[in-house]
Design an enzyme around this catalytic site. Structure first.
Site, PDB file in Angstrom:
ATOM      1  CD  GLN A  63       4.003   3.609   3.903  1.00 35.10           C
ATOM      2  OE1 GLN A  63       4.679   2.483   3.998  1.00 35.10           O
ATOM      3  NE2 GLN A  63       4.247   4.435   3.418  1.00 35.10           N
ATOM      4  CG  HIS A  64       0.106   4.032   0.544  1.00 37.31           C
ATOM      5  ND1 HIS A  64       0.693   4.383  -0.494  1.00 37.31           N
ATOM      6  CD2 HIS A  64       0.339   2.664   0.957  1.00 37.31           C
ATOM      7  CE1 HIS A  64       2.036   3.290  -0.297  1.00 37.31           C
ATOM      8  NE2 HIS A  64       1.150   3.062   0.531  1.00 37.31           N
ATOM      9  CG  ASP A  67       1.744   1.334   8.284  1.00 37.12           C
ATOM     10  OD1 ASP A  67       2.726   1.622   7.108  1.00 37.12           O
ATOM     11  OD2 ASP A  67       0.955   0.610   7.896  1.00 37.12           O
TER      12      ASP A  67
END
Length: 475
Positions: free
Chosen positions: A71-72, A235
């Site tokens: 992520q991110h 994830d």
């Protein structure tokens, strides 16, 4: 038999699993490493996906594919679809100052929790965009679109038809994402299901193109064979789907990062910033707490003692609960929860009695789990129901972690058979897209080990007494 493929493009590697669409039975798999670091060019992920796919026997015979990813991460693209600069990953903390500035500019943590369900920390994409605008204005000016790692990989597969030699597309309008990953950007609201372009403009000074958010079974594109690409997800949302998490289950994932999350019917909005109010991959929500330091704490302890992970577990079993007062605060790479991006780790209670490999091994395991248990407490404070903890990730393979977890968490712990649950969750999503049903297929996770609750309050009590007694590195 129809086959589906699931991809896990994680921080450290790319995994591809090919499974039977109806039963979930594993048919074949592949894996390739990613480079180390908190800043990585996305081309490295593409090469790893190509290699992992080759090892897994290719995609020519699969009926659907989905990609899950870390992520991110900030992937900036120019108007031609070229990557502007290496991606800043979730564990890059250089945007800590930007996170604090953005929080203040909107009016504080409560305003952010109400706007997007989460309070910005250095991990979030929106803080990285602010950092880019302030520190690399030329790169910011070139940025026409911003995507997340799984968005970018899905886009490359869709626009190239699955041809790993095809150049990047210039069709930025083909970018797609899902609710789960979009909810970790800081500029998409799980409660409303909409982007917040005003927050993007506040952070970045302009509004770059963002991927269209698909429903859980939306089609993000197709391979040359006609096989649909699912929307993919982050994830953690994929792991929840992979283990079949249900109400009353809390998943604790011990990978590079540590995450504690549960499936919920209503969105979370924690103004303290401890719980991130994410969405999941099924249309529900995924309140989540994340620590930066998880399995690498075990890696560091093993390296410090000069032993293998198996020997580290054996040593930890020789010391009593609480390690006779030796406590490790595991902020080895800064920390996200609590929000101390510049903090360092610490060891307290070192005496002649506790100066043994066994005590240090036990303190490392307990410290890592206590940090995650603090996250569990925060979820409960937000209304999470905890009947049992499902322990997954590479760290869950440690016998010491499995044995100590019920003592720290104070509840029953279930450990599924070792597996690639993020990739499995992506594969399950692909099977769901293929089936067109209302719910994902009911795959079995196979054999599990169950550990009864064995609360040892001394562990948490000792940790609580010293967890704030740490120092920060120079900014």
């Amino acid at each position: 038999m129809s086959l589906v493929a699931g991809v896990d493009s994680s921080t450290q590697s790319c995994k591809v699993v090919v499974r039977d669409a109806e039963t979930g039975a594993l048919v074949r798999e592949g894996r390739a490493a990613h480079p180390d670091g908190t800043e990585v060019h996305p081309d490295a992920w593409w090469r790893a996906l190509a290699e992992a796919t080759r090892q897994a026997g290719g995609l020519d015979d699969v009926a659907a594919v989905a990609v899950a990813g870390q992520q991110h991460g900030m992937v900036c693209l120019d108007e031609s679809g070229t990557v502007v600069r290496p991606a800043l990953l979730w564990n890059d903390t250089r945007s800590a100052r930007a996170a604090a500035d953005l929080t203040a500019e909107l009016g504080g943590p409560t305003a952010w929790a109400e706007a997007v369900g989460s309070v910005p920390v250095a991990s979030f994409t929106i803080t990285k965009l602010r950092w880019l605008a302030e520190h690399e204005p030329e790169s910011a000016a070139r940025t026409a679109a911003v995507a997340l790692p799984h968005d970018w990989l899905t886009w490359r597969l869709a626009t190239g038809g699955g041809d790993f030699t095809a150049p990047p597309s210039a069709d930025l309008g083909a970018l797609r994402t899902d609710r789960g990953d979009a909810s970790g950007t800081g500029y998409w609201s799980p409660a409303t299901g909409q982007y917040r372009p005003d927050l993007l403009r506040m952070a970045f000074g302009k509004e770059p193109l963002t991927p269209r958010v698909l429903a859980p079974t939306g089609v993000a594109g197709r391979l040359a064979t006609g096989a649909p690409l699912g929307p993919g997800t982050g994830d953690n949302a994929a792991a929840a789907l992979g283990v079949g998490a249900r109400t009353g289950d809390v998943v604790v994932s011990i990978g590079t990062s540590g995450t504690v999350f549960s499936v919920a019917d209503l969105p979370a909005a924690d103004e303290s910033g401890i719980v991130a109010g994410f969405a999941d991959a099924t249309g529900r929500f995924l309140p989540l707490v994340c620590t930066l330091n998880a399995a690498r704490v075990l890696d560091a302890a093993a390296a410090l003692l000069g032993v293998s992970h198996a020997e580290l577990a054996r040593l930890a079993a020789q010391a009593p609960p609480g390690a006779d007062g030796l406590v490790m605060v595991p902020y080895l790479e800064g920390e996200r929860t609590p929000n101390r991006p510049l903090s360092t780790g610490a060891v307290h209670g070192l005496t002649l009695r506790t100066s043994t490999p066994a005590h240090l091994a036990r303190a490392a395991v307990e410290g890592m789990l206590c940090a995650l248990a603090d996250g569990l407490d925060a979820l409960v404070a937000q209304g999470a129901q905890v009947d049992r903890v499902i322990l997954v990730g590479g760290g869950a393979r440690s016998e010491a972690v499995r044995r100590v977890a019920p003592e720290v968490f104070g509840c029953a712990v279930v450990v599924p058979a070792p597996g690639e649950y993020v990739a499995d969750g992506a594969a399950r999503q692909a099977a769901w897209v293929l089936s067109g049903r209302d719910e994902p297929p009911a795959w079995s996770t196979g054999r599990t080990e169950e550990y009864a609750a064995r609360p040892a309050p001394v562990i948490r009590e000792q940790y609580a007494a010293v967890r704030d007694l740490v120092h920060d590195r120079p900014a």
